[in-house]
Design an enzyme around this catalytic site. Structure first.
Site, PDB file in Angstrom:
ATOM      1  N   ARG A 151       0.791  -1.242   0.000  1.00 48.37           N
ATOM      2  CA  ARG A 151       0.000   0.000   0.000  1.00 48.37           C
ATOM      3  C   ARG A 151       0.823   1.292   0.000  1.00 48.37           C
ATOM      4  O   ARG A 151       0.247   2.372  -0.052  1.00 48.37           O
ATOM      5  CB  ARG A 151      -0.975   0.046   1.185  1.00 48.37           C
ATOM      6  CG  ARG A 151      -1.945  -1.123   1.230  1.00 48.37           C
ATOM      7  CD  ARG A 151      -2.986  -1.024   0.136  1.00 48.37           C
ATOM      8  NE  ARG A 151      -3.994  -2.077   0.266  1.00 48.37           N
ATOM      9  CZ  ARG A 151      -4.371  -2.886  -0.727  1.00 48.37           C
ATOM     10  NH1 ARG A 151      -3.836  -2.758  -1.926  1.00 48.37           N
ATOM     11  NH2 ARG A 151      -5.291  -3.806  -0.553  1.00 48.37           N
TER      12      ARG A 151
ATOM     13  N   ASP B 196      -1.247 -12.868  -0.971  1.00 49.98           N
ATOM     14  CA  ASP B 196      -2.166 -11.828  -1.456  1.00 49.98           C
ATOM     15  C   ASP B 196      -2.639 -10.963  -0.276  1.00 49.98           C
ATOM     16  O   ASP B 196      -3.806 -10.547  -0.220  1.00 49.98           O
ATOM     17  CB  ASP B 196      -3.352 -12.423  -2.213  1.00 49.98           C
ATOM     18  CG  ASP B 196      -4.094 -11.369  -3.044  1.00 49.98           C
ATOM     19  OD1 ASP B 196      -3.637 -10.201  -3.102  1.00 49.98           O
ATOM     20  OD2 ASP B 196      -5.135 -11.716  -3.626  1.00 49.98           O
TER      21      ASP B 196
ATOM     22  N   HIS C  56      -3.281 -11.799 -13.130  1.00 48.00           N
ATOM     23  CA  HIS C  56      -4.505 -11.833 -12.325  1.00 48.00           C
ATOM     24  C   HIS C  56      -5.600 -12.276 -13.281  1.00 48.00           C
ATOM     25  O   HIS C  56      -6.092 -11.476 -14.078  1.00 48.00           O
ATOM     26  CB  HIS C  56      -4.776 -10.435 -11.758  1.00 48.00           C
ATOM     27  CG  HIS C  56      -6.076 -10.306 -11.028  1.00 48.00           C
ATOM     28  ND1 HIS C  56      -6.144 -10.017  -9.696  1.00 48.00           N
ATOM     29  CD2 HIS C  56      -7.354 -10.409 -11.455  1.00 48.00           C
ATOM     30  CE1 HIS C  56      -7.420  -9.956  -9.319  1.00 48.00           C
ATOM     31  NE2 HIS C  56      -8.179 -10.180 -10.377  1.00 48.00           N
TER      32      HIS C  56
END
Lengths: 177, 315, 435
Positions: free
Chosen positions: C62, C305, C179
Site C-alpha cells: 500500500r 495476497d 490476475h
C-alpha cells in the site's frame, strides 16, 4: 390443587347468572353478549343458549378480543390475536354484557372497555364472570358473579371447559400462603 | 423473533402465525376501527435508502394504525445518499431511540448487516435488500393466495404457483420461493435461462422455460417486474420478444384454470410483462395485494414489537 | 550494523535432522549435531522446525499512496512475525509502480525497514490500464532489479498486450504474473457464482472467468516460449488447465493463497465483507482440488495476497466493501492446518512451496536457499506443537481485516532471521534499533 367448582356448580352458576341478567335488564330484547376469548367466548355461547331456553328467542352473542388493547403486552412474549366477532345487530344502543371466566386485576376488563369503545356506543355495559378471585388493581367490579373465590396472589385459578379442556371444572393451584 | 431479515428466519408455524394475525387485523380494519393503541409510545423508523413509495407507505400506514410514532428517513436528501455509512446512520437511529427500523436498501444483506453488527438495539425489518429478499412482500403474497385458494386451510399445501420473469434480479421471487414452499405449495419458476441464477437448481422450486405449458396447471401466476435496462445487459433481445414468450396477455390468461388468480408485486410495466387488460381483469388480485400489505405489515410489527423480550430459547 | 552470532540449538532442519546451526556474518557458517560457540548467543529451539526464510510472491504493501492502511515498514513487521524474509510488493500503489522511480522508492523503503527483502513487482501496463506497456526494461535495470511484472487487481485482458508483455520480458528472464479475471464476465461481481450467490442475491463471479484467462495465457506462453505465473488460482478447473499445460512443458507456475486453501463461499451468508476477496472464496470441492494441486506441485507456491484495508472499507454493506484480506501473519499456520496436519505436505514441502519455489519464480537469488553452510542466513523457526489464537487487535499490520479473528491455529513462528539478524525472537518482532 383443590376443586373450587364442579361441572354441576358451573352449570348452576351459569343458569343463575342468565336469570339475573334477564331480570336486571327486564328481558332479553336489548341484550348482546360478548365473550372475551378464549374461555369467556365459550361461556357467552353457553349463556346465550340458556337464555334462549328461557326466553324462546335467539340472543345475539359474539366475541371481543382485547389483545391489541392490553397495557401489559411488553411484559410477555407476543400473544396470538383471537377472533373478534360482533353480532350483526351491532352494539350501538344495546345492553352489552361482557363475559369472562376469571376477574382478577381488572386490566382485561379495562382493555375490553377500550376495545368496545372503538366498536360502538352501547346503552350500558355490564360484566359477568364465572369466578371473582379478588386482588383488583383498578376500580372495576362485576355485575354478575358465579362464585367469589378468596385466593392468594401466589395461587392460580384455572377454569376448564369441555369445549377445550375435556372437563368442566374450576381448580385452585398452589398454596394459600 | 427479534428481526425479520429473511424468510429463512421463519418456521412454517411462525409464518402461519403472522398470516393468522393478519387475518384478524384485516377483520378489524374492515370494520370501523382505524386505530389500535397496541404500539403506543414505540418509535418506528422507515429507513429507505432506495426509492419505494408503495412499500414505505404500506409500512407507515401499518405502524400508524397501531399507534406507533413513525419517522421517515428516505433516500432523497438523506445522508445515505451522501456517502454516510450505514453504520453511522444506524447509530444515529439508535440515538433517536428507534424501537424498530424498517430498511429498504440497494445492497443485498444490508438489513442483516444492520441487525448483526449491533449498531443498534431495536428490531430490524427487511423491506427489500438489493436482489436478496423482500419477506413482507412474500408474506402478503402468501396471505393473498391463502385467502383466495386455500379453502380454509392454514397453509398452501397442494397449490401450484408460477413465478414468472426476472427471477435473477428479484428479491420478491427469492422470498416467495422460500415462503410458498415452506407453506407446502409447489413453486415453478418461469423465465428465460438468462434471467435465472446459476444455482437455481438448489432452490425448492422447479424451473420451466415454457410459459404456455405451465399456465393451465397452476393456481396462481405471479408476474415479476422486468426492467427495461435488462435489454442492454443482453438478458433478452428486446421488449417485444420478451413479451411474446413471457408476457401475460389475455390470450394466455384464457388458458388459465377458471379459479386461478393473477398477481404482481408492482410497480407494473403494462405492455411488457403484463398487458393492461390482464392487470385490470377479474382474475387480477393486484390491488388487493396492496390492501393486504398493510395488514401483513401490521401483523409483522405486532409480532416483533408488541411482546416483551422473549425468554432465552423461545421461538 | 553489528552482526550478532547465533547458535540455534536442537532444532530440526525441515523437520527432520536435528542439528545445531551457527549463524554469523550474514550466512549459515556451520551446521553440526552439536555446536558450542562461546562468542555466540545461544537460542534454544529444541524440537522446533527450521525452514529457510519464507518468501511471499504476492503482497500489497500500500505504500506509496495508502499509508493509512499499510506501509512498507508495517508490512515488513507483519511479514517477519509470520516468518517471512522476503515480500514482493504488488504494483497497484498510488502512483502505480510502472516506472523505475516508483520501484526504486519501494525497494529503498524496504531496505530502510530492514526486516525483510522487499522486491517490487512492476506493472505490466501503464497505470494498470491494460493498454500500453509500462517501462518494463527500465524497472528491470533499476536498483530494484524487477523480474516479476503484474497488473494484479486488474487482468491483462487484451490478448495482444499479454502476448507482447510475455515476449518483452524474455530479454531478462522475467515473468508475467497474471490476475486471471475475464472482465466482461465479472462486471459488478461480488462472490463465487453458485448456489450461495443465487440465494444471497449477490452478483456471481463464475469460475470460468478465471479459467478462460488461464487457458488463453498458457497457450500464449507456449506460443512465445515465455514464463507465465498465475496469481491466486481458486478453481478446480484452473488447476486442471495448469496441470495440462505443465504436462506439455509450458513454462507456467501458479500460486494459491492460504485463504483459498481453507475458506469457502458459504461464509458470505453472514454478509460480512471480511470474507469478500478477489478472487472470491469458492466451494469445498475447489478447496480440495487446490490442496491436492499444491501437494502434487501443479500449484507451485503459496502466496499471501496480503491485502490490507482500513476498517471503514469493510465495516459496511458487502457490495460497497473493498476486496481483500490480510494474511502475512497467519499464512504459515493456515498452511500447517490445511496441508501439514492433513498429511498432504511435509516440512520440506512447506519449505519448497513457501520459500524455495517462490524465490525461484521471482529470481530472488539470495532468498529461498536450502539450509546449507554458506547460504545467506534467512531462517524461520516454527514451534509445530504450539497453537495460537488470532486476535485482529494484535496484528502488526496497520489494517485488521483478517478473516481468522478468534481462530485457533497450529504452528507458531518463534524466530525469524533475516540476513543473519534476528527479526523475531520468541515470537516478538524486534525494532530495527535492536538489530
Amino acid at each position: 390443587m383443590s376443586v373450587a367448582l364442579s361441572a354441576e356448580d358451573i352449570s348452576r352458576a351459569l343458569t343463575r347468572i342468565s336469570h339475573e341478567i334477564l331480570e336486571r335488564n327486564h328481558g332479553s330484547a336489548e341484550i348482546t353478549l360478548l365473550g372475551i376469548p378464549t374461555r369467556g367466548a365459550h361461556l357467552a355461547a353457553r349463556i346465550a343458549t340458556i337464555m334462549t331456553g328461557i326466553e324462546g328467542r335467539e340472543i345475539p352473542y359474539g366475541t371481543l378480543d382485547i389483545t391489541l388493547y392490553r397495557d401489559d403486552l411488553r411484559l410477555r412474549p407476543p400473544r396470538t390475536i383471537m377472533p373478534t366477532s360482533i353480532p350483526s345487530i351491532g352494539i350501538a344502543g344495546r345492553d352489552v354484557i361482557l363475559i369472562d371466566d376469571v376477574l382478577y386485576s381488572g386490566r382485561t376488563i379495562r382493555a375490553a372497555l377500550d376495545a368496545l369503545g372503538e366498536v360502538g356506543r352501547p346503552r350500558t355495559v355490564q360484566l359477568a364472570v364465572l369466578v371473582d378471585r379478588g386482588h383488583r388493581e383498578l376500580p372495576i367490579r362485576a355485575d354478575y358473579v358465579g362464585k367469589n373465590l378468596p385466593t392468594s396472589p401466589r395461587q392460580s385459578v384455572k377454569v376448564q371447559l369441555t369445549e377445550i379442556d375435556s372437563i368442566d371444572e374450576v381448580v385452585i393451584e398452589g398454596e394459600a400462603n | 423473533m427479534r428481526h425479520l431479515l429473511s424468510i429463512t428466519d421463519l418456521t412454517a408455524a411462525d409464518a402461519i402465525g403472522i398470516l393468522n394475525t393478519a387475518t384478524e387485523l384485516a377483520r378489524i380494519n374492515e370494520g370501523q376501527v382505524k386505530k389500535l393503541p397496541t404500539l403506543r409510545g414505540r418509535t418506528i423508523v422507515n429507513l429507505f435508502a432506495e426509492d419505494s413509495t408503495r412499500t414505505r407507505i404500506s409500512f407507515e400506514a401499518a405502524a400508524k394504525r397501531l399507534s406507533a410514532d413513525v419517522i421517515n428517513f428516505s433516500a432523497k436528501g438523506s445522508s445515505l445518499s451522501k456517502g454516510e455509512s450505514l453504520k453511522d446512520t444506524a447509530q444515529t437511529l439508535q440515538a433517536m431511540g428507534a424501537d424498530a427500523v424498517v430498511i429498504r436498501h440497494s445492497a443485498s444483506g444490508a438489513a442483516q448487516r444492520l441487525a448483526d453488527l449491533e449498531w443498534m438495539s431495536g428490531s430490524v425489518i427487511n423491506a427489500g435488500d438489493g436482489t436478496h429478499e423482500h419477506p413482507s412482500q412474500a408474506l402478503l403474497d402468501a396471505f393473498t393466495i391463502r385467502k383466495h385458494l386455500s379453502k380454509g386451510a392454514n397453509d398452501l399445501a397442494g397449490l401450484r404457483i408460477a413465478i414468472v420473469g426476472d427471477v435473477l434480479h428479484s428479491r420478491v421471487a427469492r422470498s416467495n420461493v422460500l415462503l410458498l414452499s415452506l407453506l407446502g405449495a409447489d413453486v415453478v419458476l418461469v423465465a428465460p435461462p438468462t434471467l435465472l441464477p446459476v444455482g437455481v437448481e438448489t432452490w425448492p422450486a422447479s424451473v420451466s422455460y415454457d410459459f404456455d405449458a405451465v399456465i393451465p396447471n397452476v393456481d396462481a401466476i405471479m408476474m415479476l417486474r422486468v426492467q427495461q435496462e435488462r435489454m442492454t445487459d443482453l438478458f433478452f433481445p428486446n421488449a417485444r420478444e420478451y413479451s411474446r414468450y413471457f408476457g401475460l396477455n389475455s390470450e394466455r390468461m384464457s388458458a388459465m384454470a377458471t379459479h386461478a388468480i393473477v398477481m404482481h408485486p408492482g410497480p407494473m410495466n403494462r405492455g411488457l410483462e403484463i398487458s393492461a387488460d390482464v392487470a385490470d381483469s377479474a382474475r387480477s388480485v393486484i390491488v388487493e395485494q396492496v390492501t393486504n400489505g398493510v395488514n401483513i405489515r401490521m401483523a409483522i410489527l405486532y409480532v416483533l414489537l408488541a411482546g416483551g423480550p422473549l425468554e432465552v430459547g423461545s421461538n | 550494523m553489528q552482526a550478532t552470532r547465533y547458535v540455534l540449538k536442537g532444532g530440526k532442519i525441515l523437520g527432520n535432522i536435528q542439528s545445531d546451526i551457527l549463524i554469523a556474518n550474514g550466512v549459515i557458517e556451520n551446521i553440526a549435531p552439536t555446536i558450542n560457540d562461546d562468542s555466540a548467543v545461544t537460542v534454544n529451539v529444541t524440537g522446533n522446525v527450521i525452514l529457510p526464510g519464507l518468501v511471499d510472491l504476492h503482497t500489497h504493501l500500500r505504500e506509496p499512496g495508502r499509508e493509512d492502511s499499510e506501509t512498507v515498514l508495517s508490512a515488513s513487521k507483519a511479514g517477519a512475525k509470520g516468518g517471512f524474509t522476503a515480500l514482493s510488493a504488488m504494483a497497484n500503489t498510488s502512483p502505480v509502480a510502472d516506472t523505475a522511480g516508483v520501484v526504486e522508492q519501494v525497494f529503498r523503503l524496504g531496505q530502510e525497514a530492514g526486516l525483510v527483502d522487499v522486491f517490487p513487482i512492476g506493472a505490466v501496463t501503464h497505470g494498470l490500464k491494460g493498454e500500453q506497456l509500462s517501462e518494463i526494461g527500465a524497472m528491470a535495470d533499476s536498483l530494484a532489479r524487477v523480474r516479476v511484472f503484474s497488473d494484479d487487481g486488474n487482468c491483462v485482458f487484451d490478448p495482444l498486450v499479454m502476448r507482447r508483455a510475455l515476449e518483452y520480458i524474455k530479454k531478462f528472464d522475467g515473468v508475467i504474473a497474471q490476475h486471471a479475471q475475464e472482465p466482461r464476465l465479472t462486471v459488478g461481481a461480488q462472490m463465487n457464482e453458485g448456489s450461495i450467490s443465487a440465494t444471497l442475491g449477490l452478483k456471481g463471479w463464475p469460475a470460468i472467468a478465471e479459467e478462460a484467462i488461464i487457458a488463453r495465457d498458457v497457450l500464449l506462453a507456449d506460443h512465445v516460449k515465455s514464463r507465465l505465473h498465475i496469481c491466486h488460482v481458486t478453481t478446480a478447473g484452473g488447476v486442471e488447465i495448469i496441470r495440462w499445460a505443465k504436462a506439455r512443458g509450458i513454462q507456467v507456475s501458479a500460486e494459491v493463497t492460504p485463504h483459498h486453501l481453507l475458506l469457502t463461499d458459504d461464509l458470505a451468508t453472514t454478509y460480512d465483507p471480511i470474507f469478500k476477496v478477489n478472487p472470491p472464496l469458492r466451494t469445498t470441492a475447489d478447496v480440495m482440488a487446490l490442496r491436492e494441486a499444491l501437494a502434487d506441485g501443479t500449484i507451485d507456491i503459496v502466496a499471501t495476497d496480503h491485502a490490507p484495508h482500513s476498517s471503514e472499507t469493510k465495516d459496511c454493506e458487502w457490495q460497497e466493501a473493498s476486496f481483500g484480506m490480510i494474511g502475512l501473519e497467519t499464512a504459515l499456520s493456515i498452511v500447517v492446518k490445511t496441508m501439514v496436519e492433513t498429511g498432504l505436505l511435509d516440512w520440506a514441502g512447506v519449505a519448497d512451496r513457501m520459500s524455495i519455489a517462490p524465490a525461484r519464480i521471482g529470481r530472488y537469488t539470495q532468498q529461498g536457499r536450502n539450509l546449507l553452510v554458506g547460504s545467506a542466513a534467512h531462517v524461520t523457526v516454527i514451534d509445530p506443537t504450539k497453537n495460537w489464537t488470532v486476535d485482529r487487535d494484535l496484528v502488526l499490520s496497520k489494517s485488521r481485516n483478517t478473516p481468522y479473528h478468534g481462530y485457533e491455529l497450529p504452528g507458531l513462528v518463534t524466530h525469524t532471521f533475516f540476513g543473519g539478524h534476528a527479526t523475531v525472537i520468541d515470537s516478538q518482532v524486534l525494532d530495527k534499533a535492536a538489530l
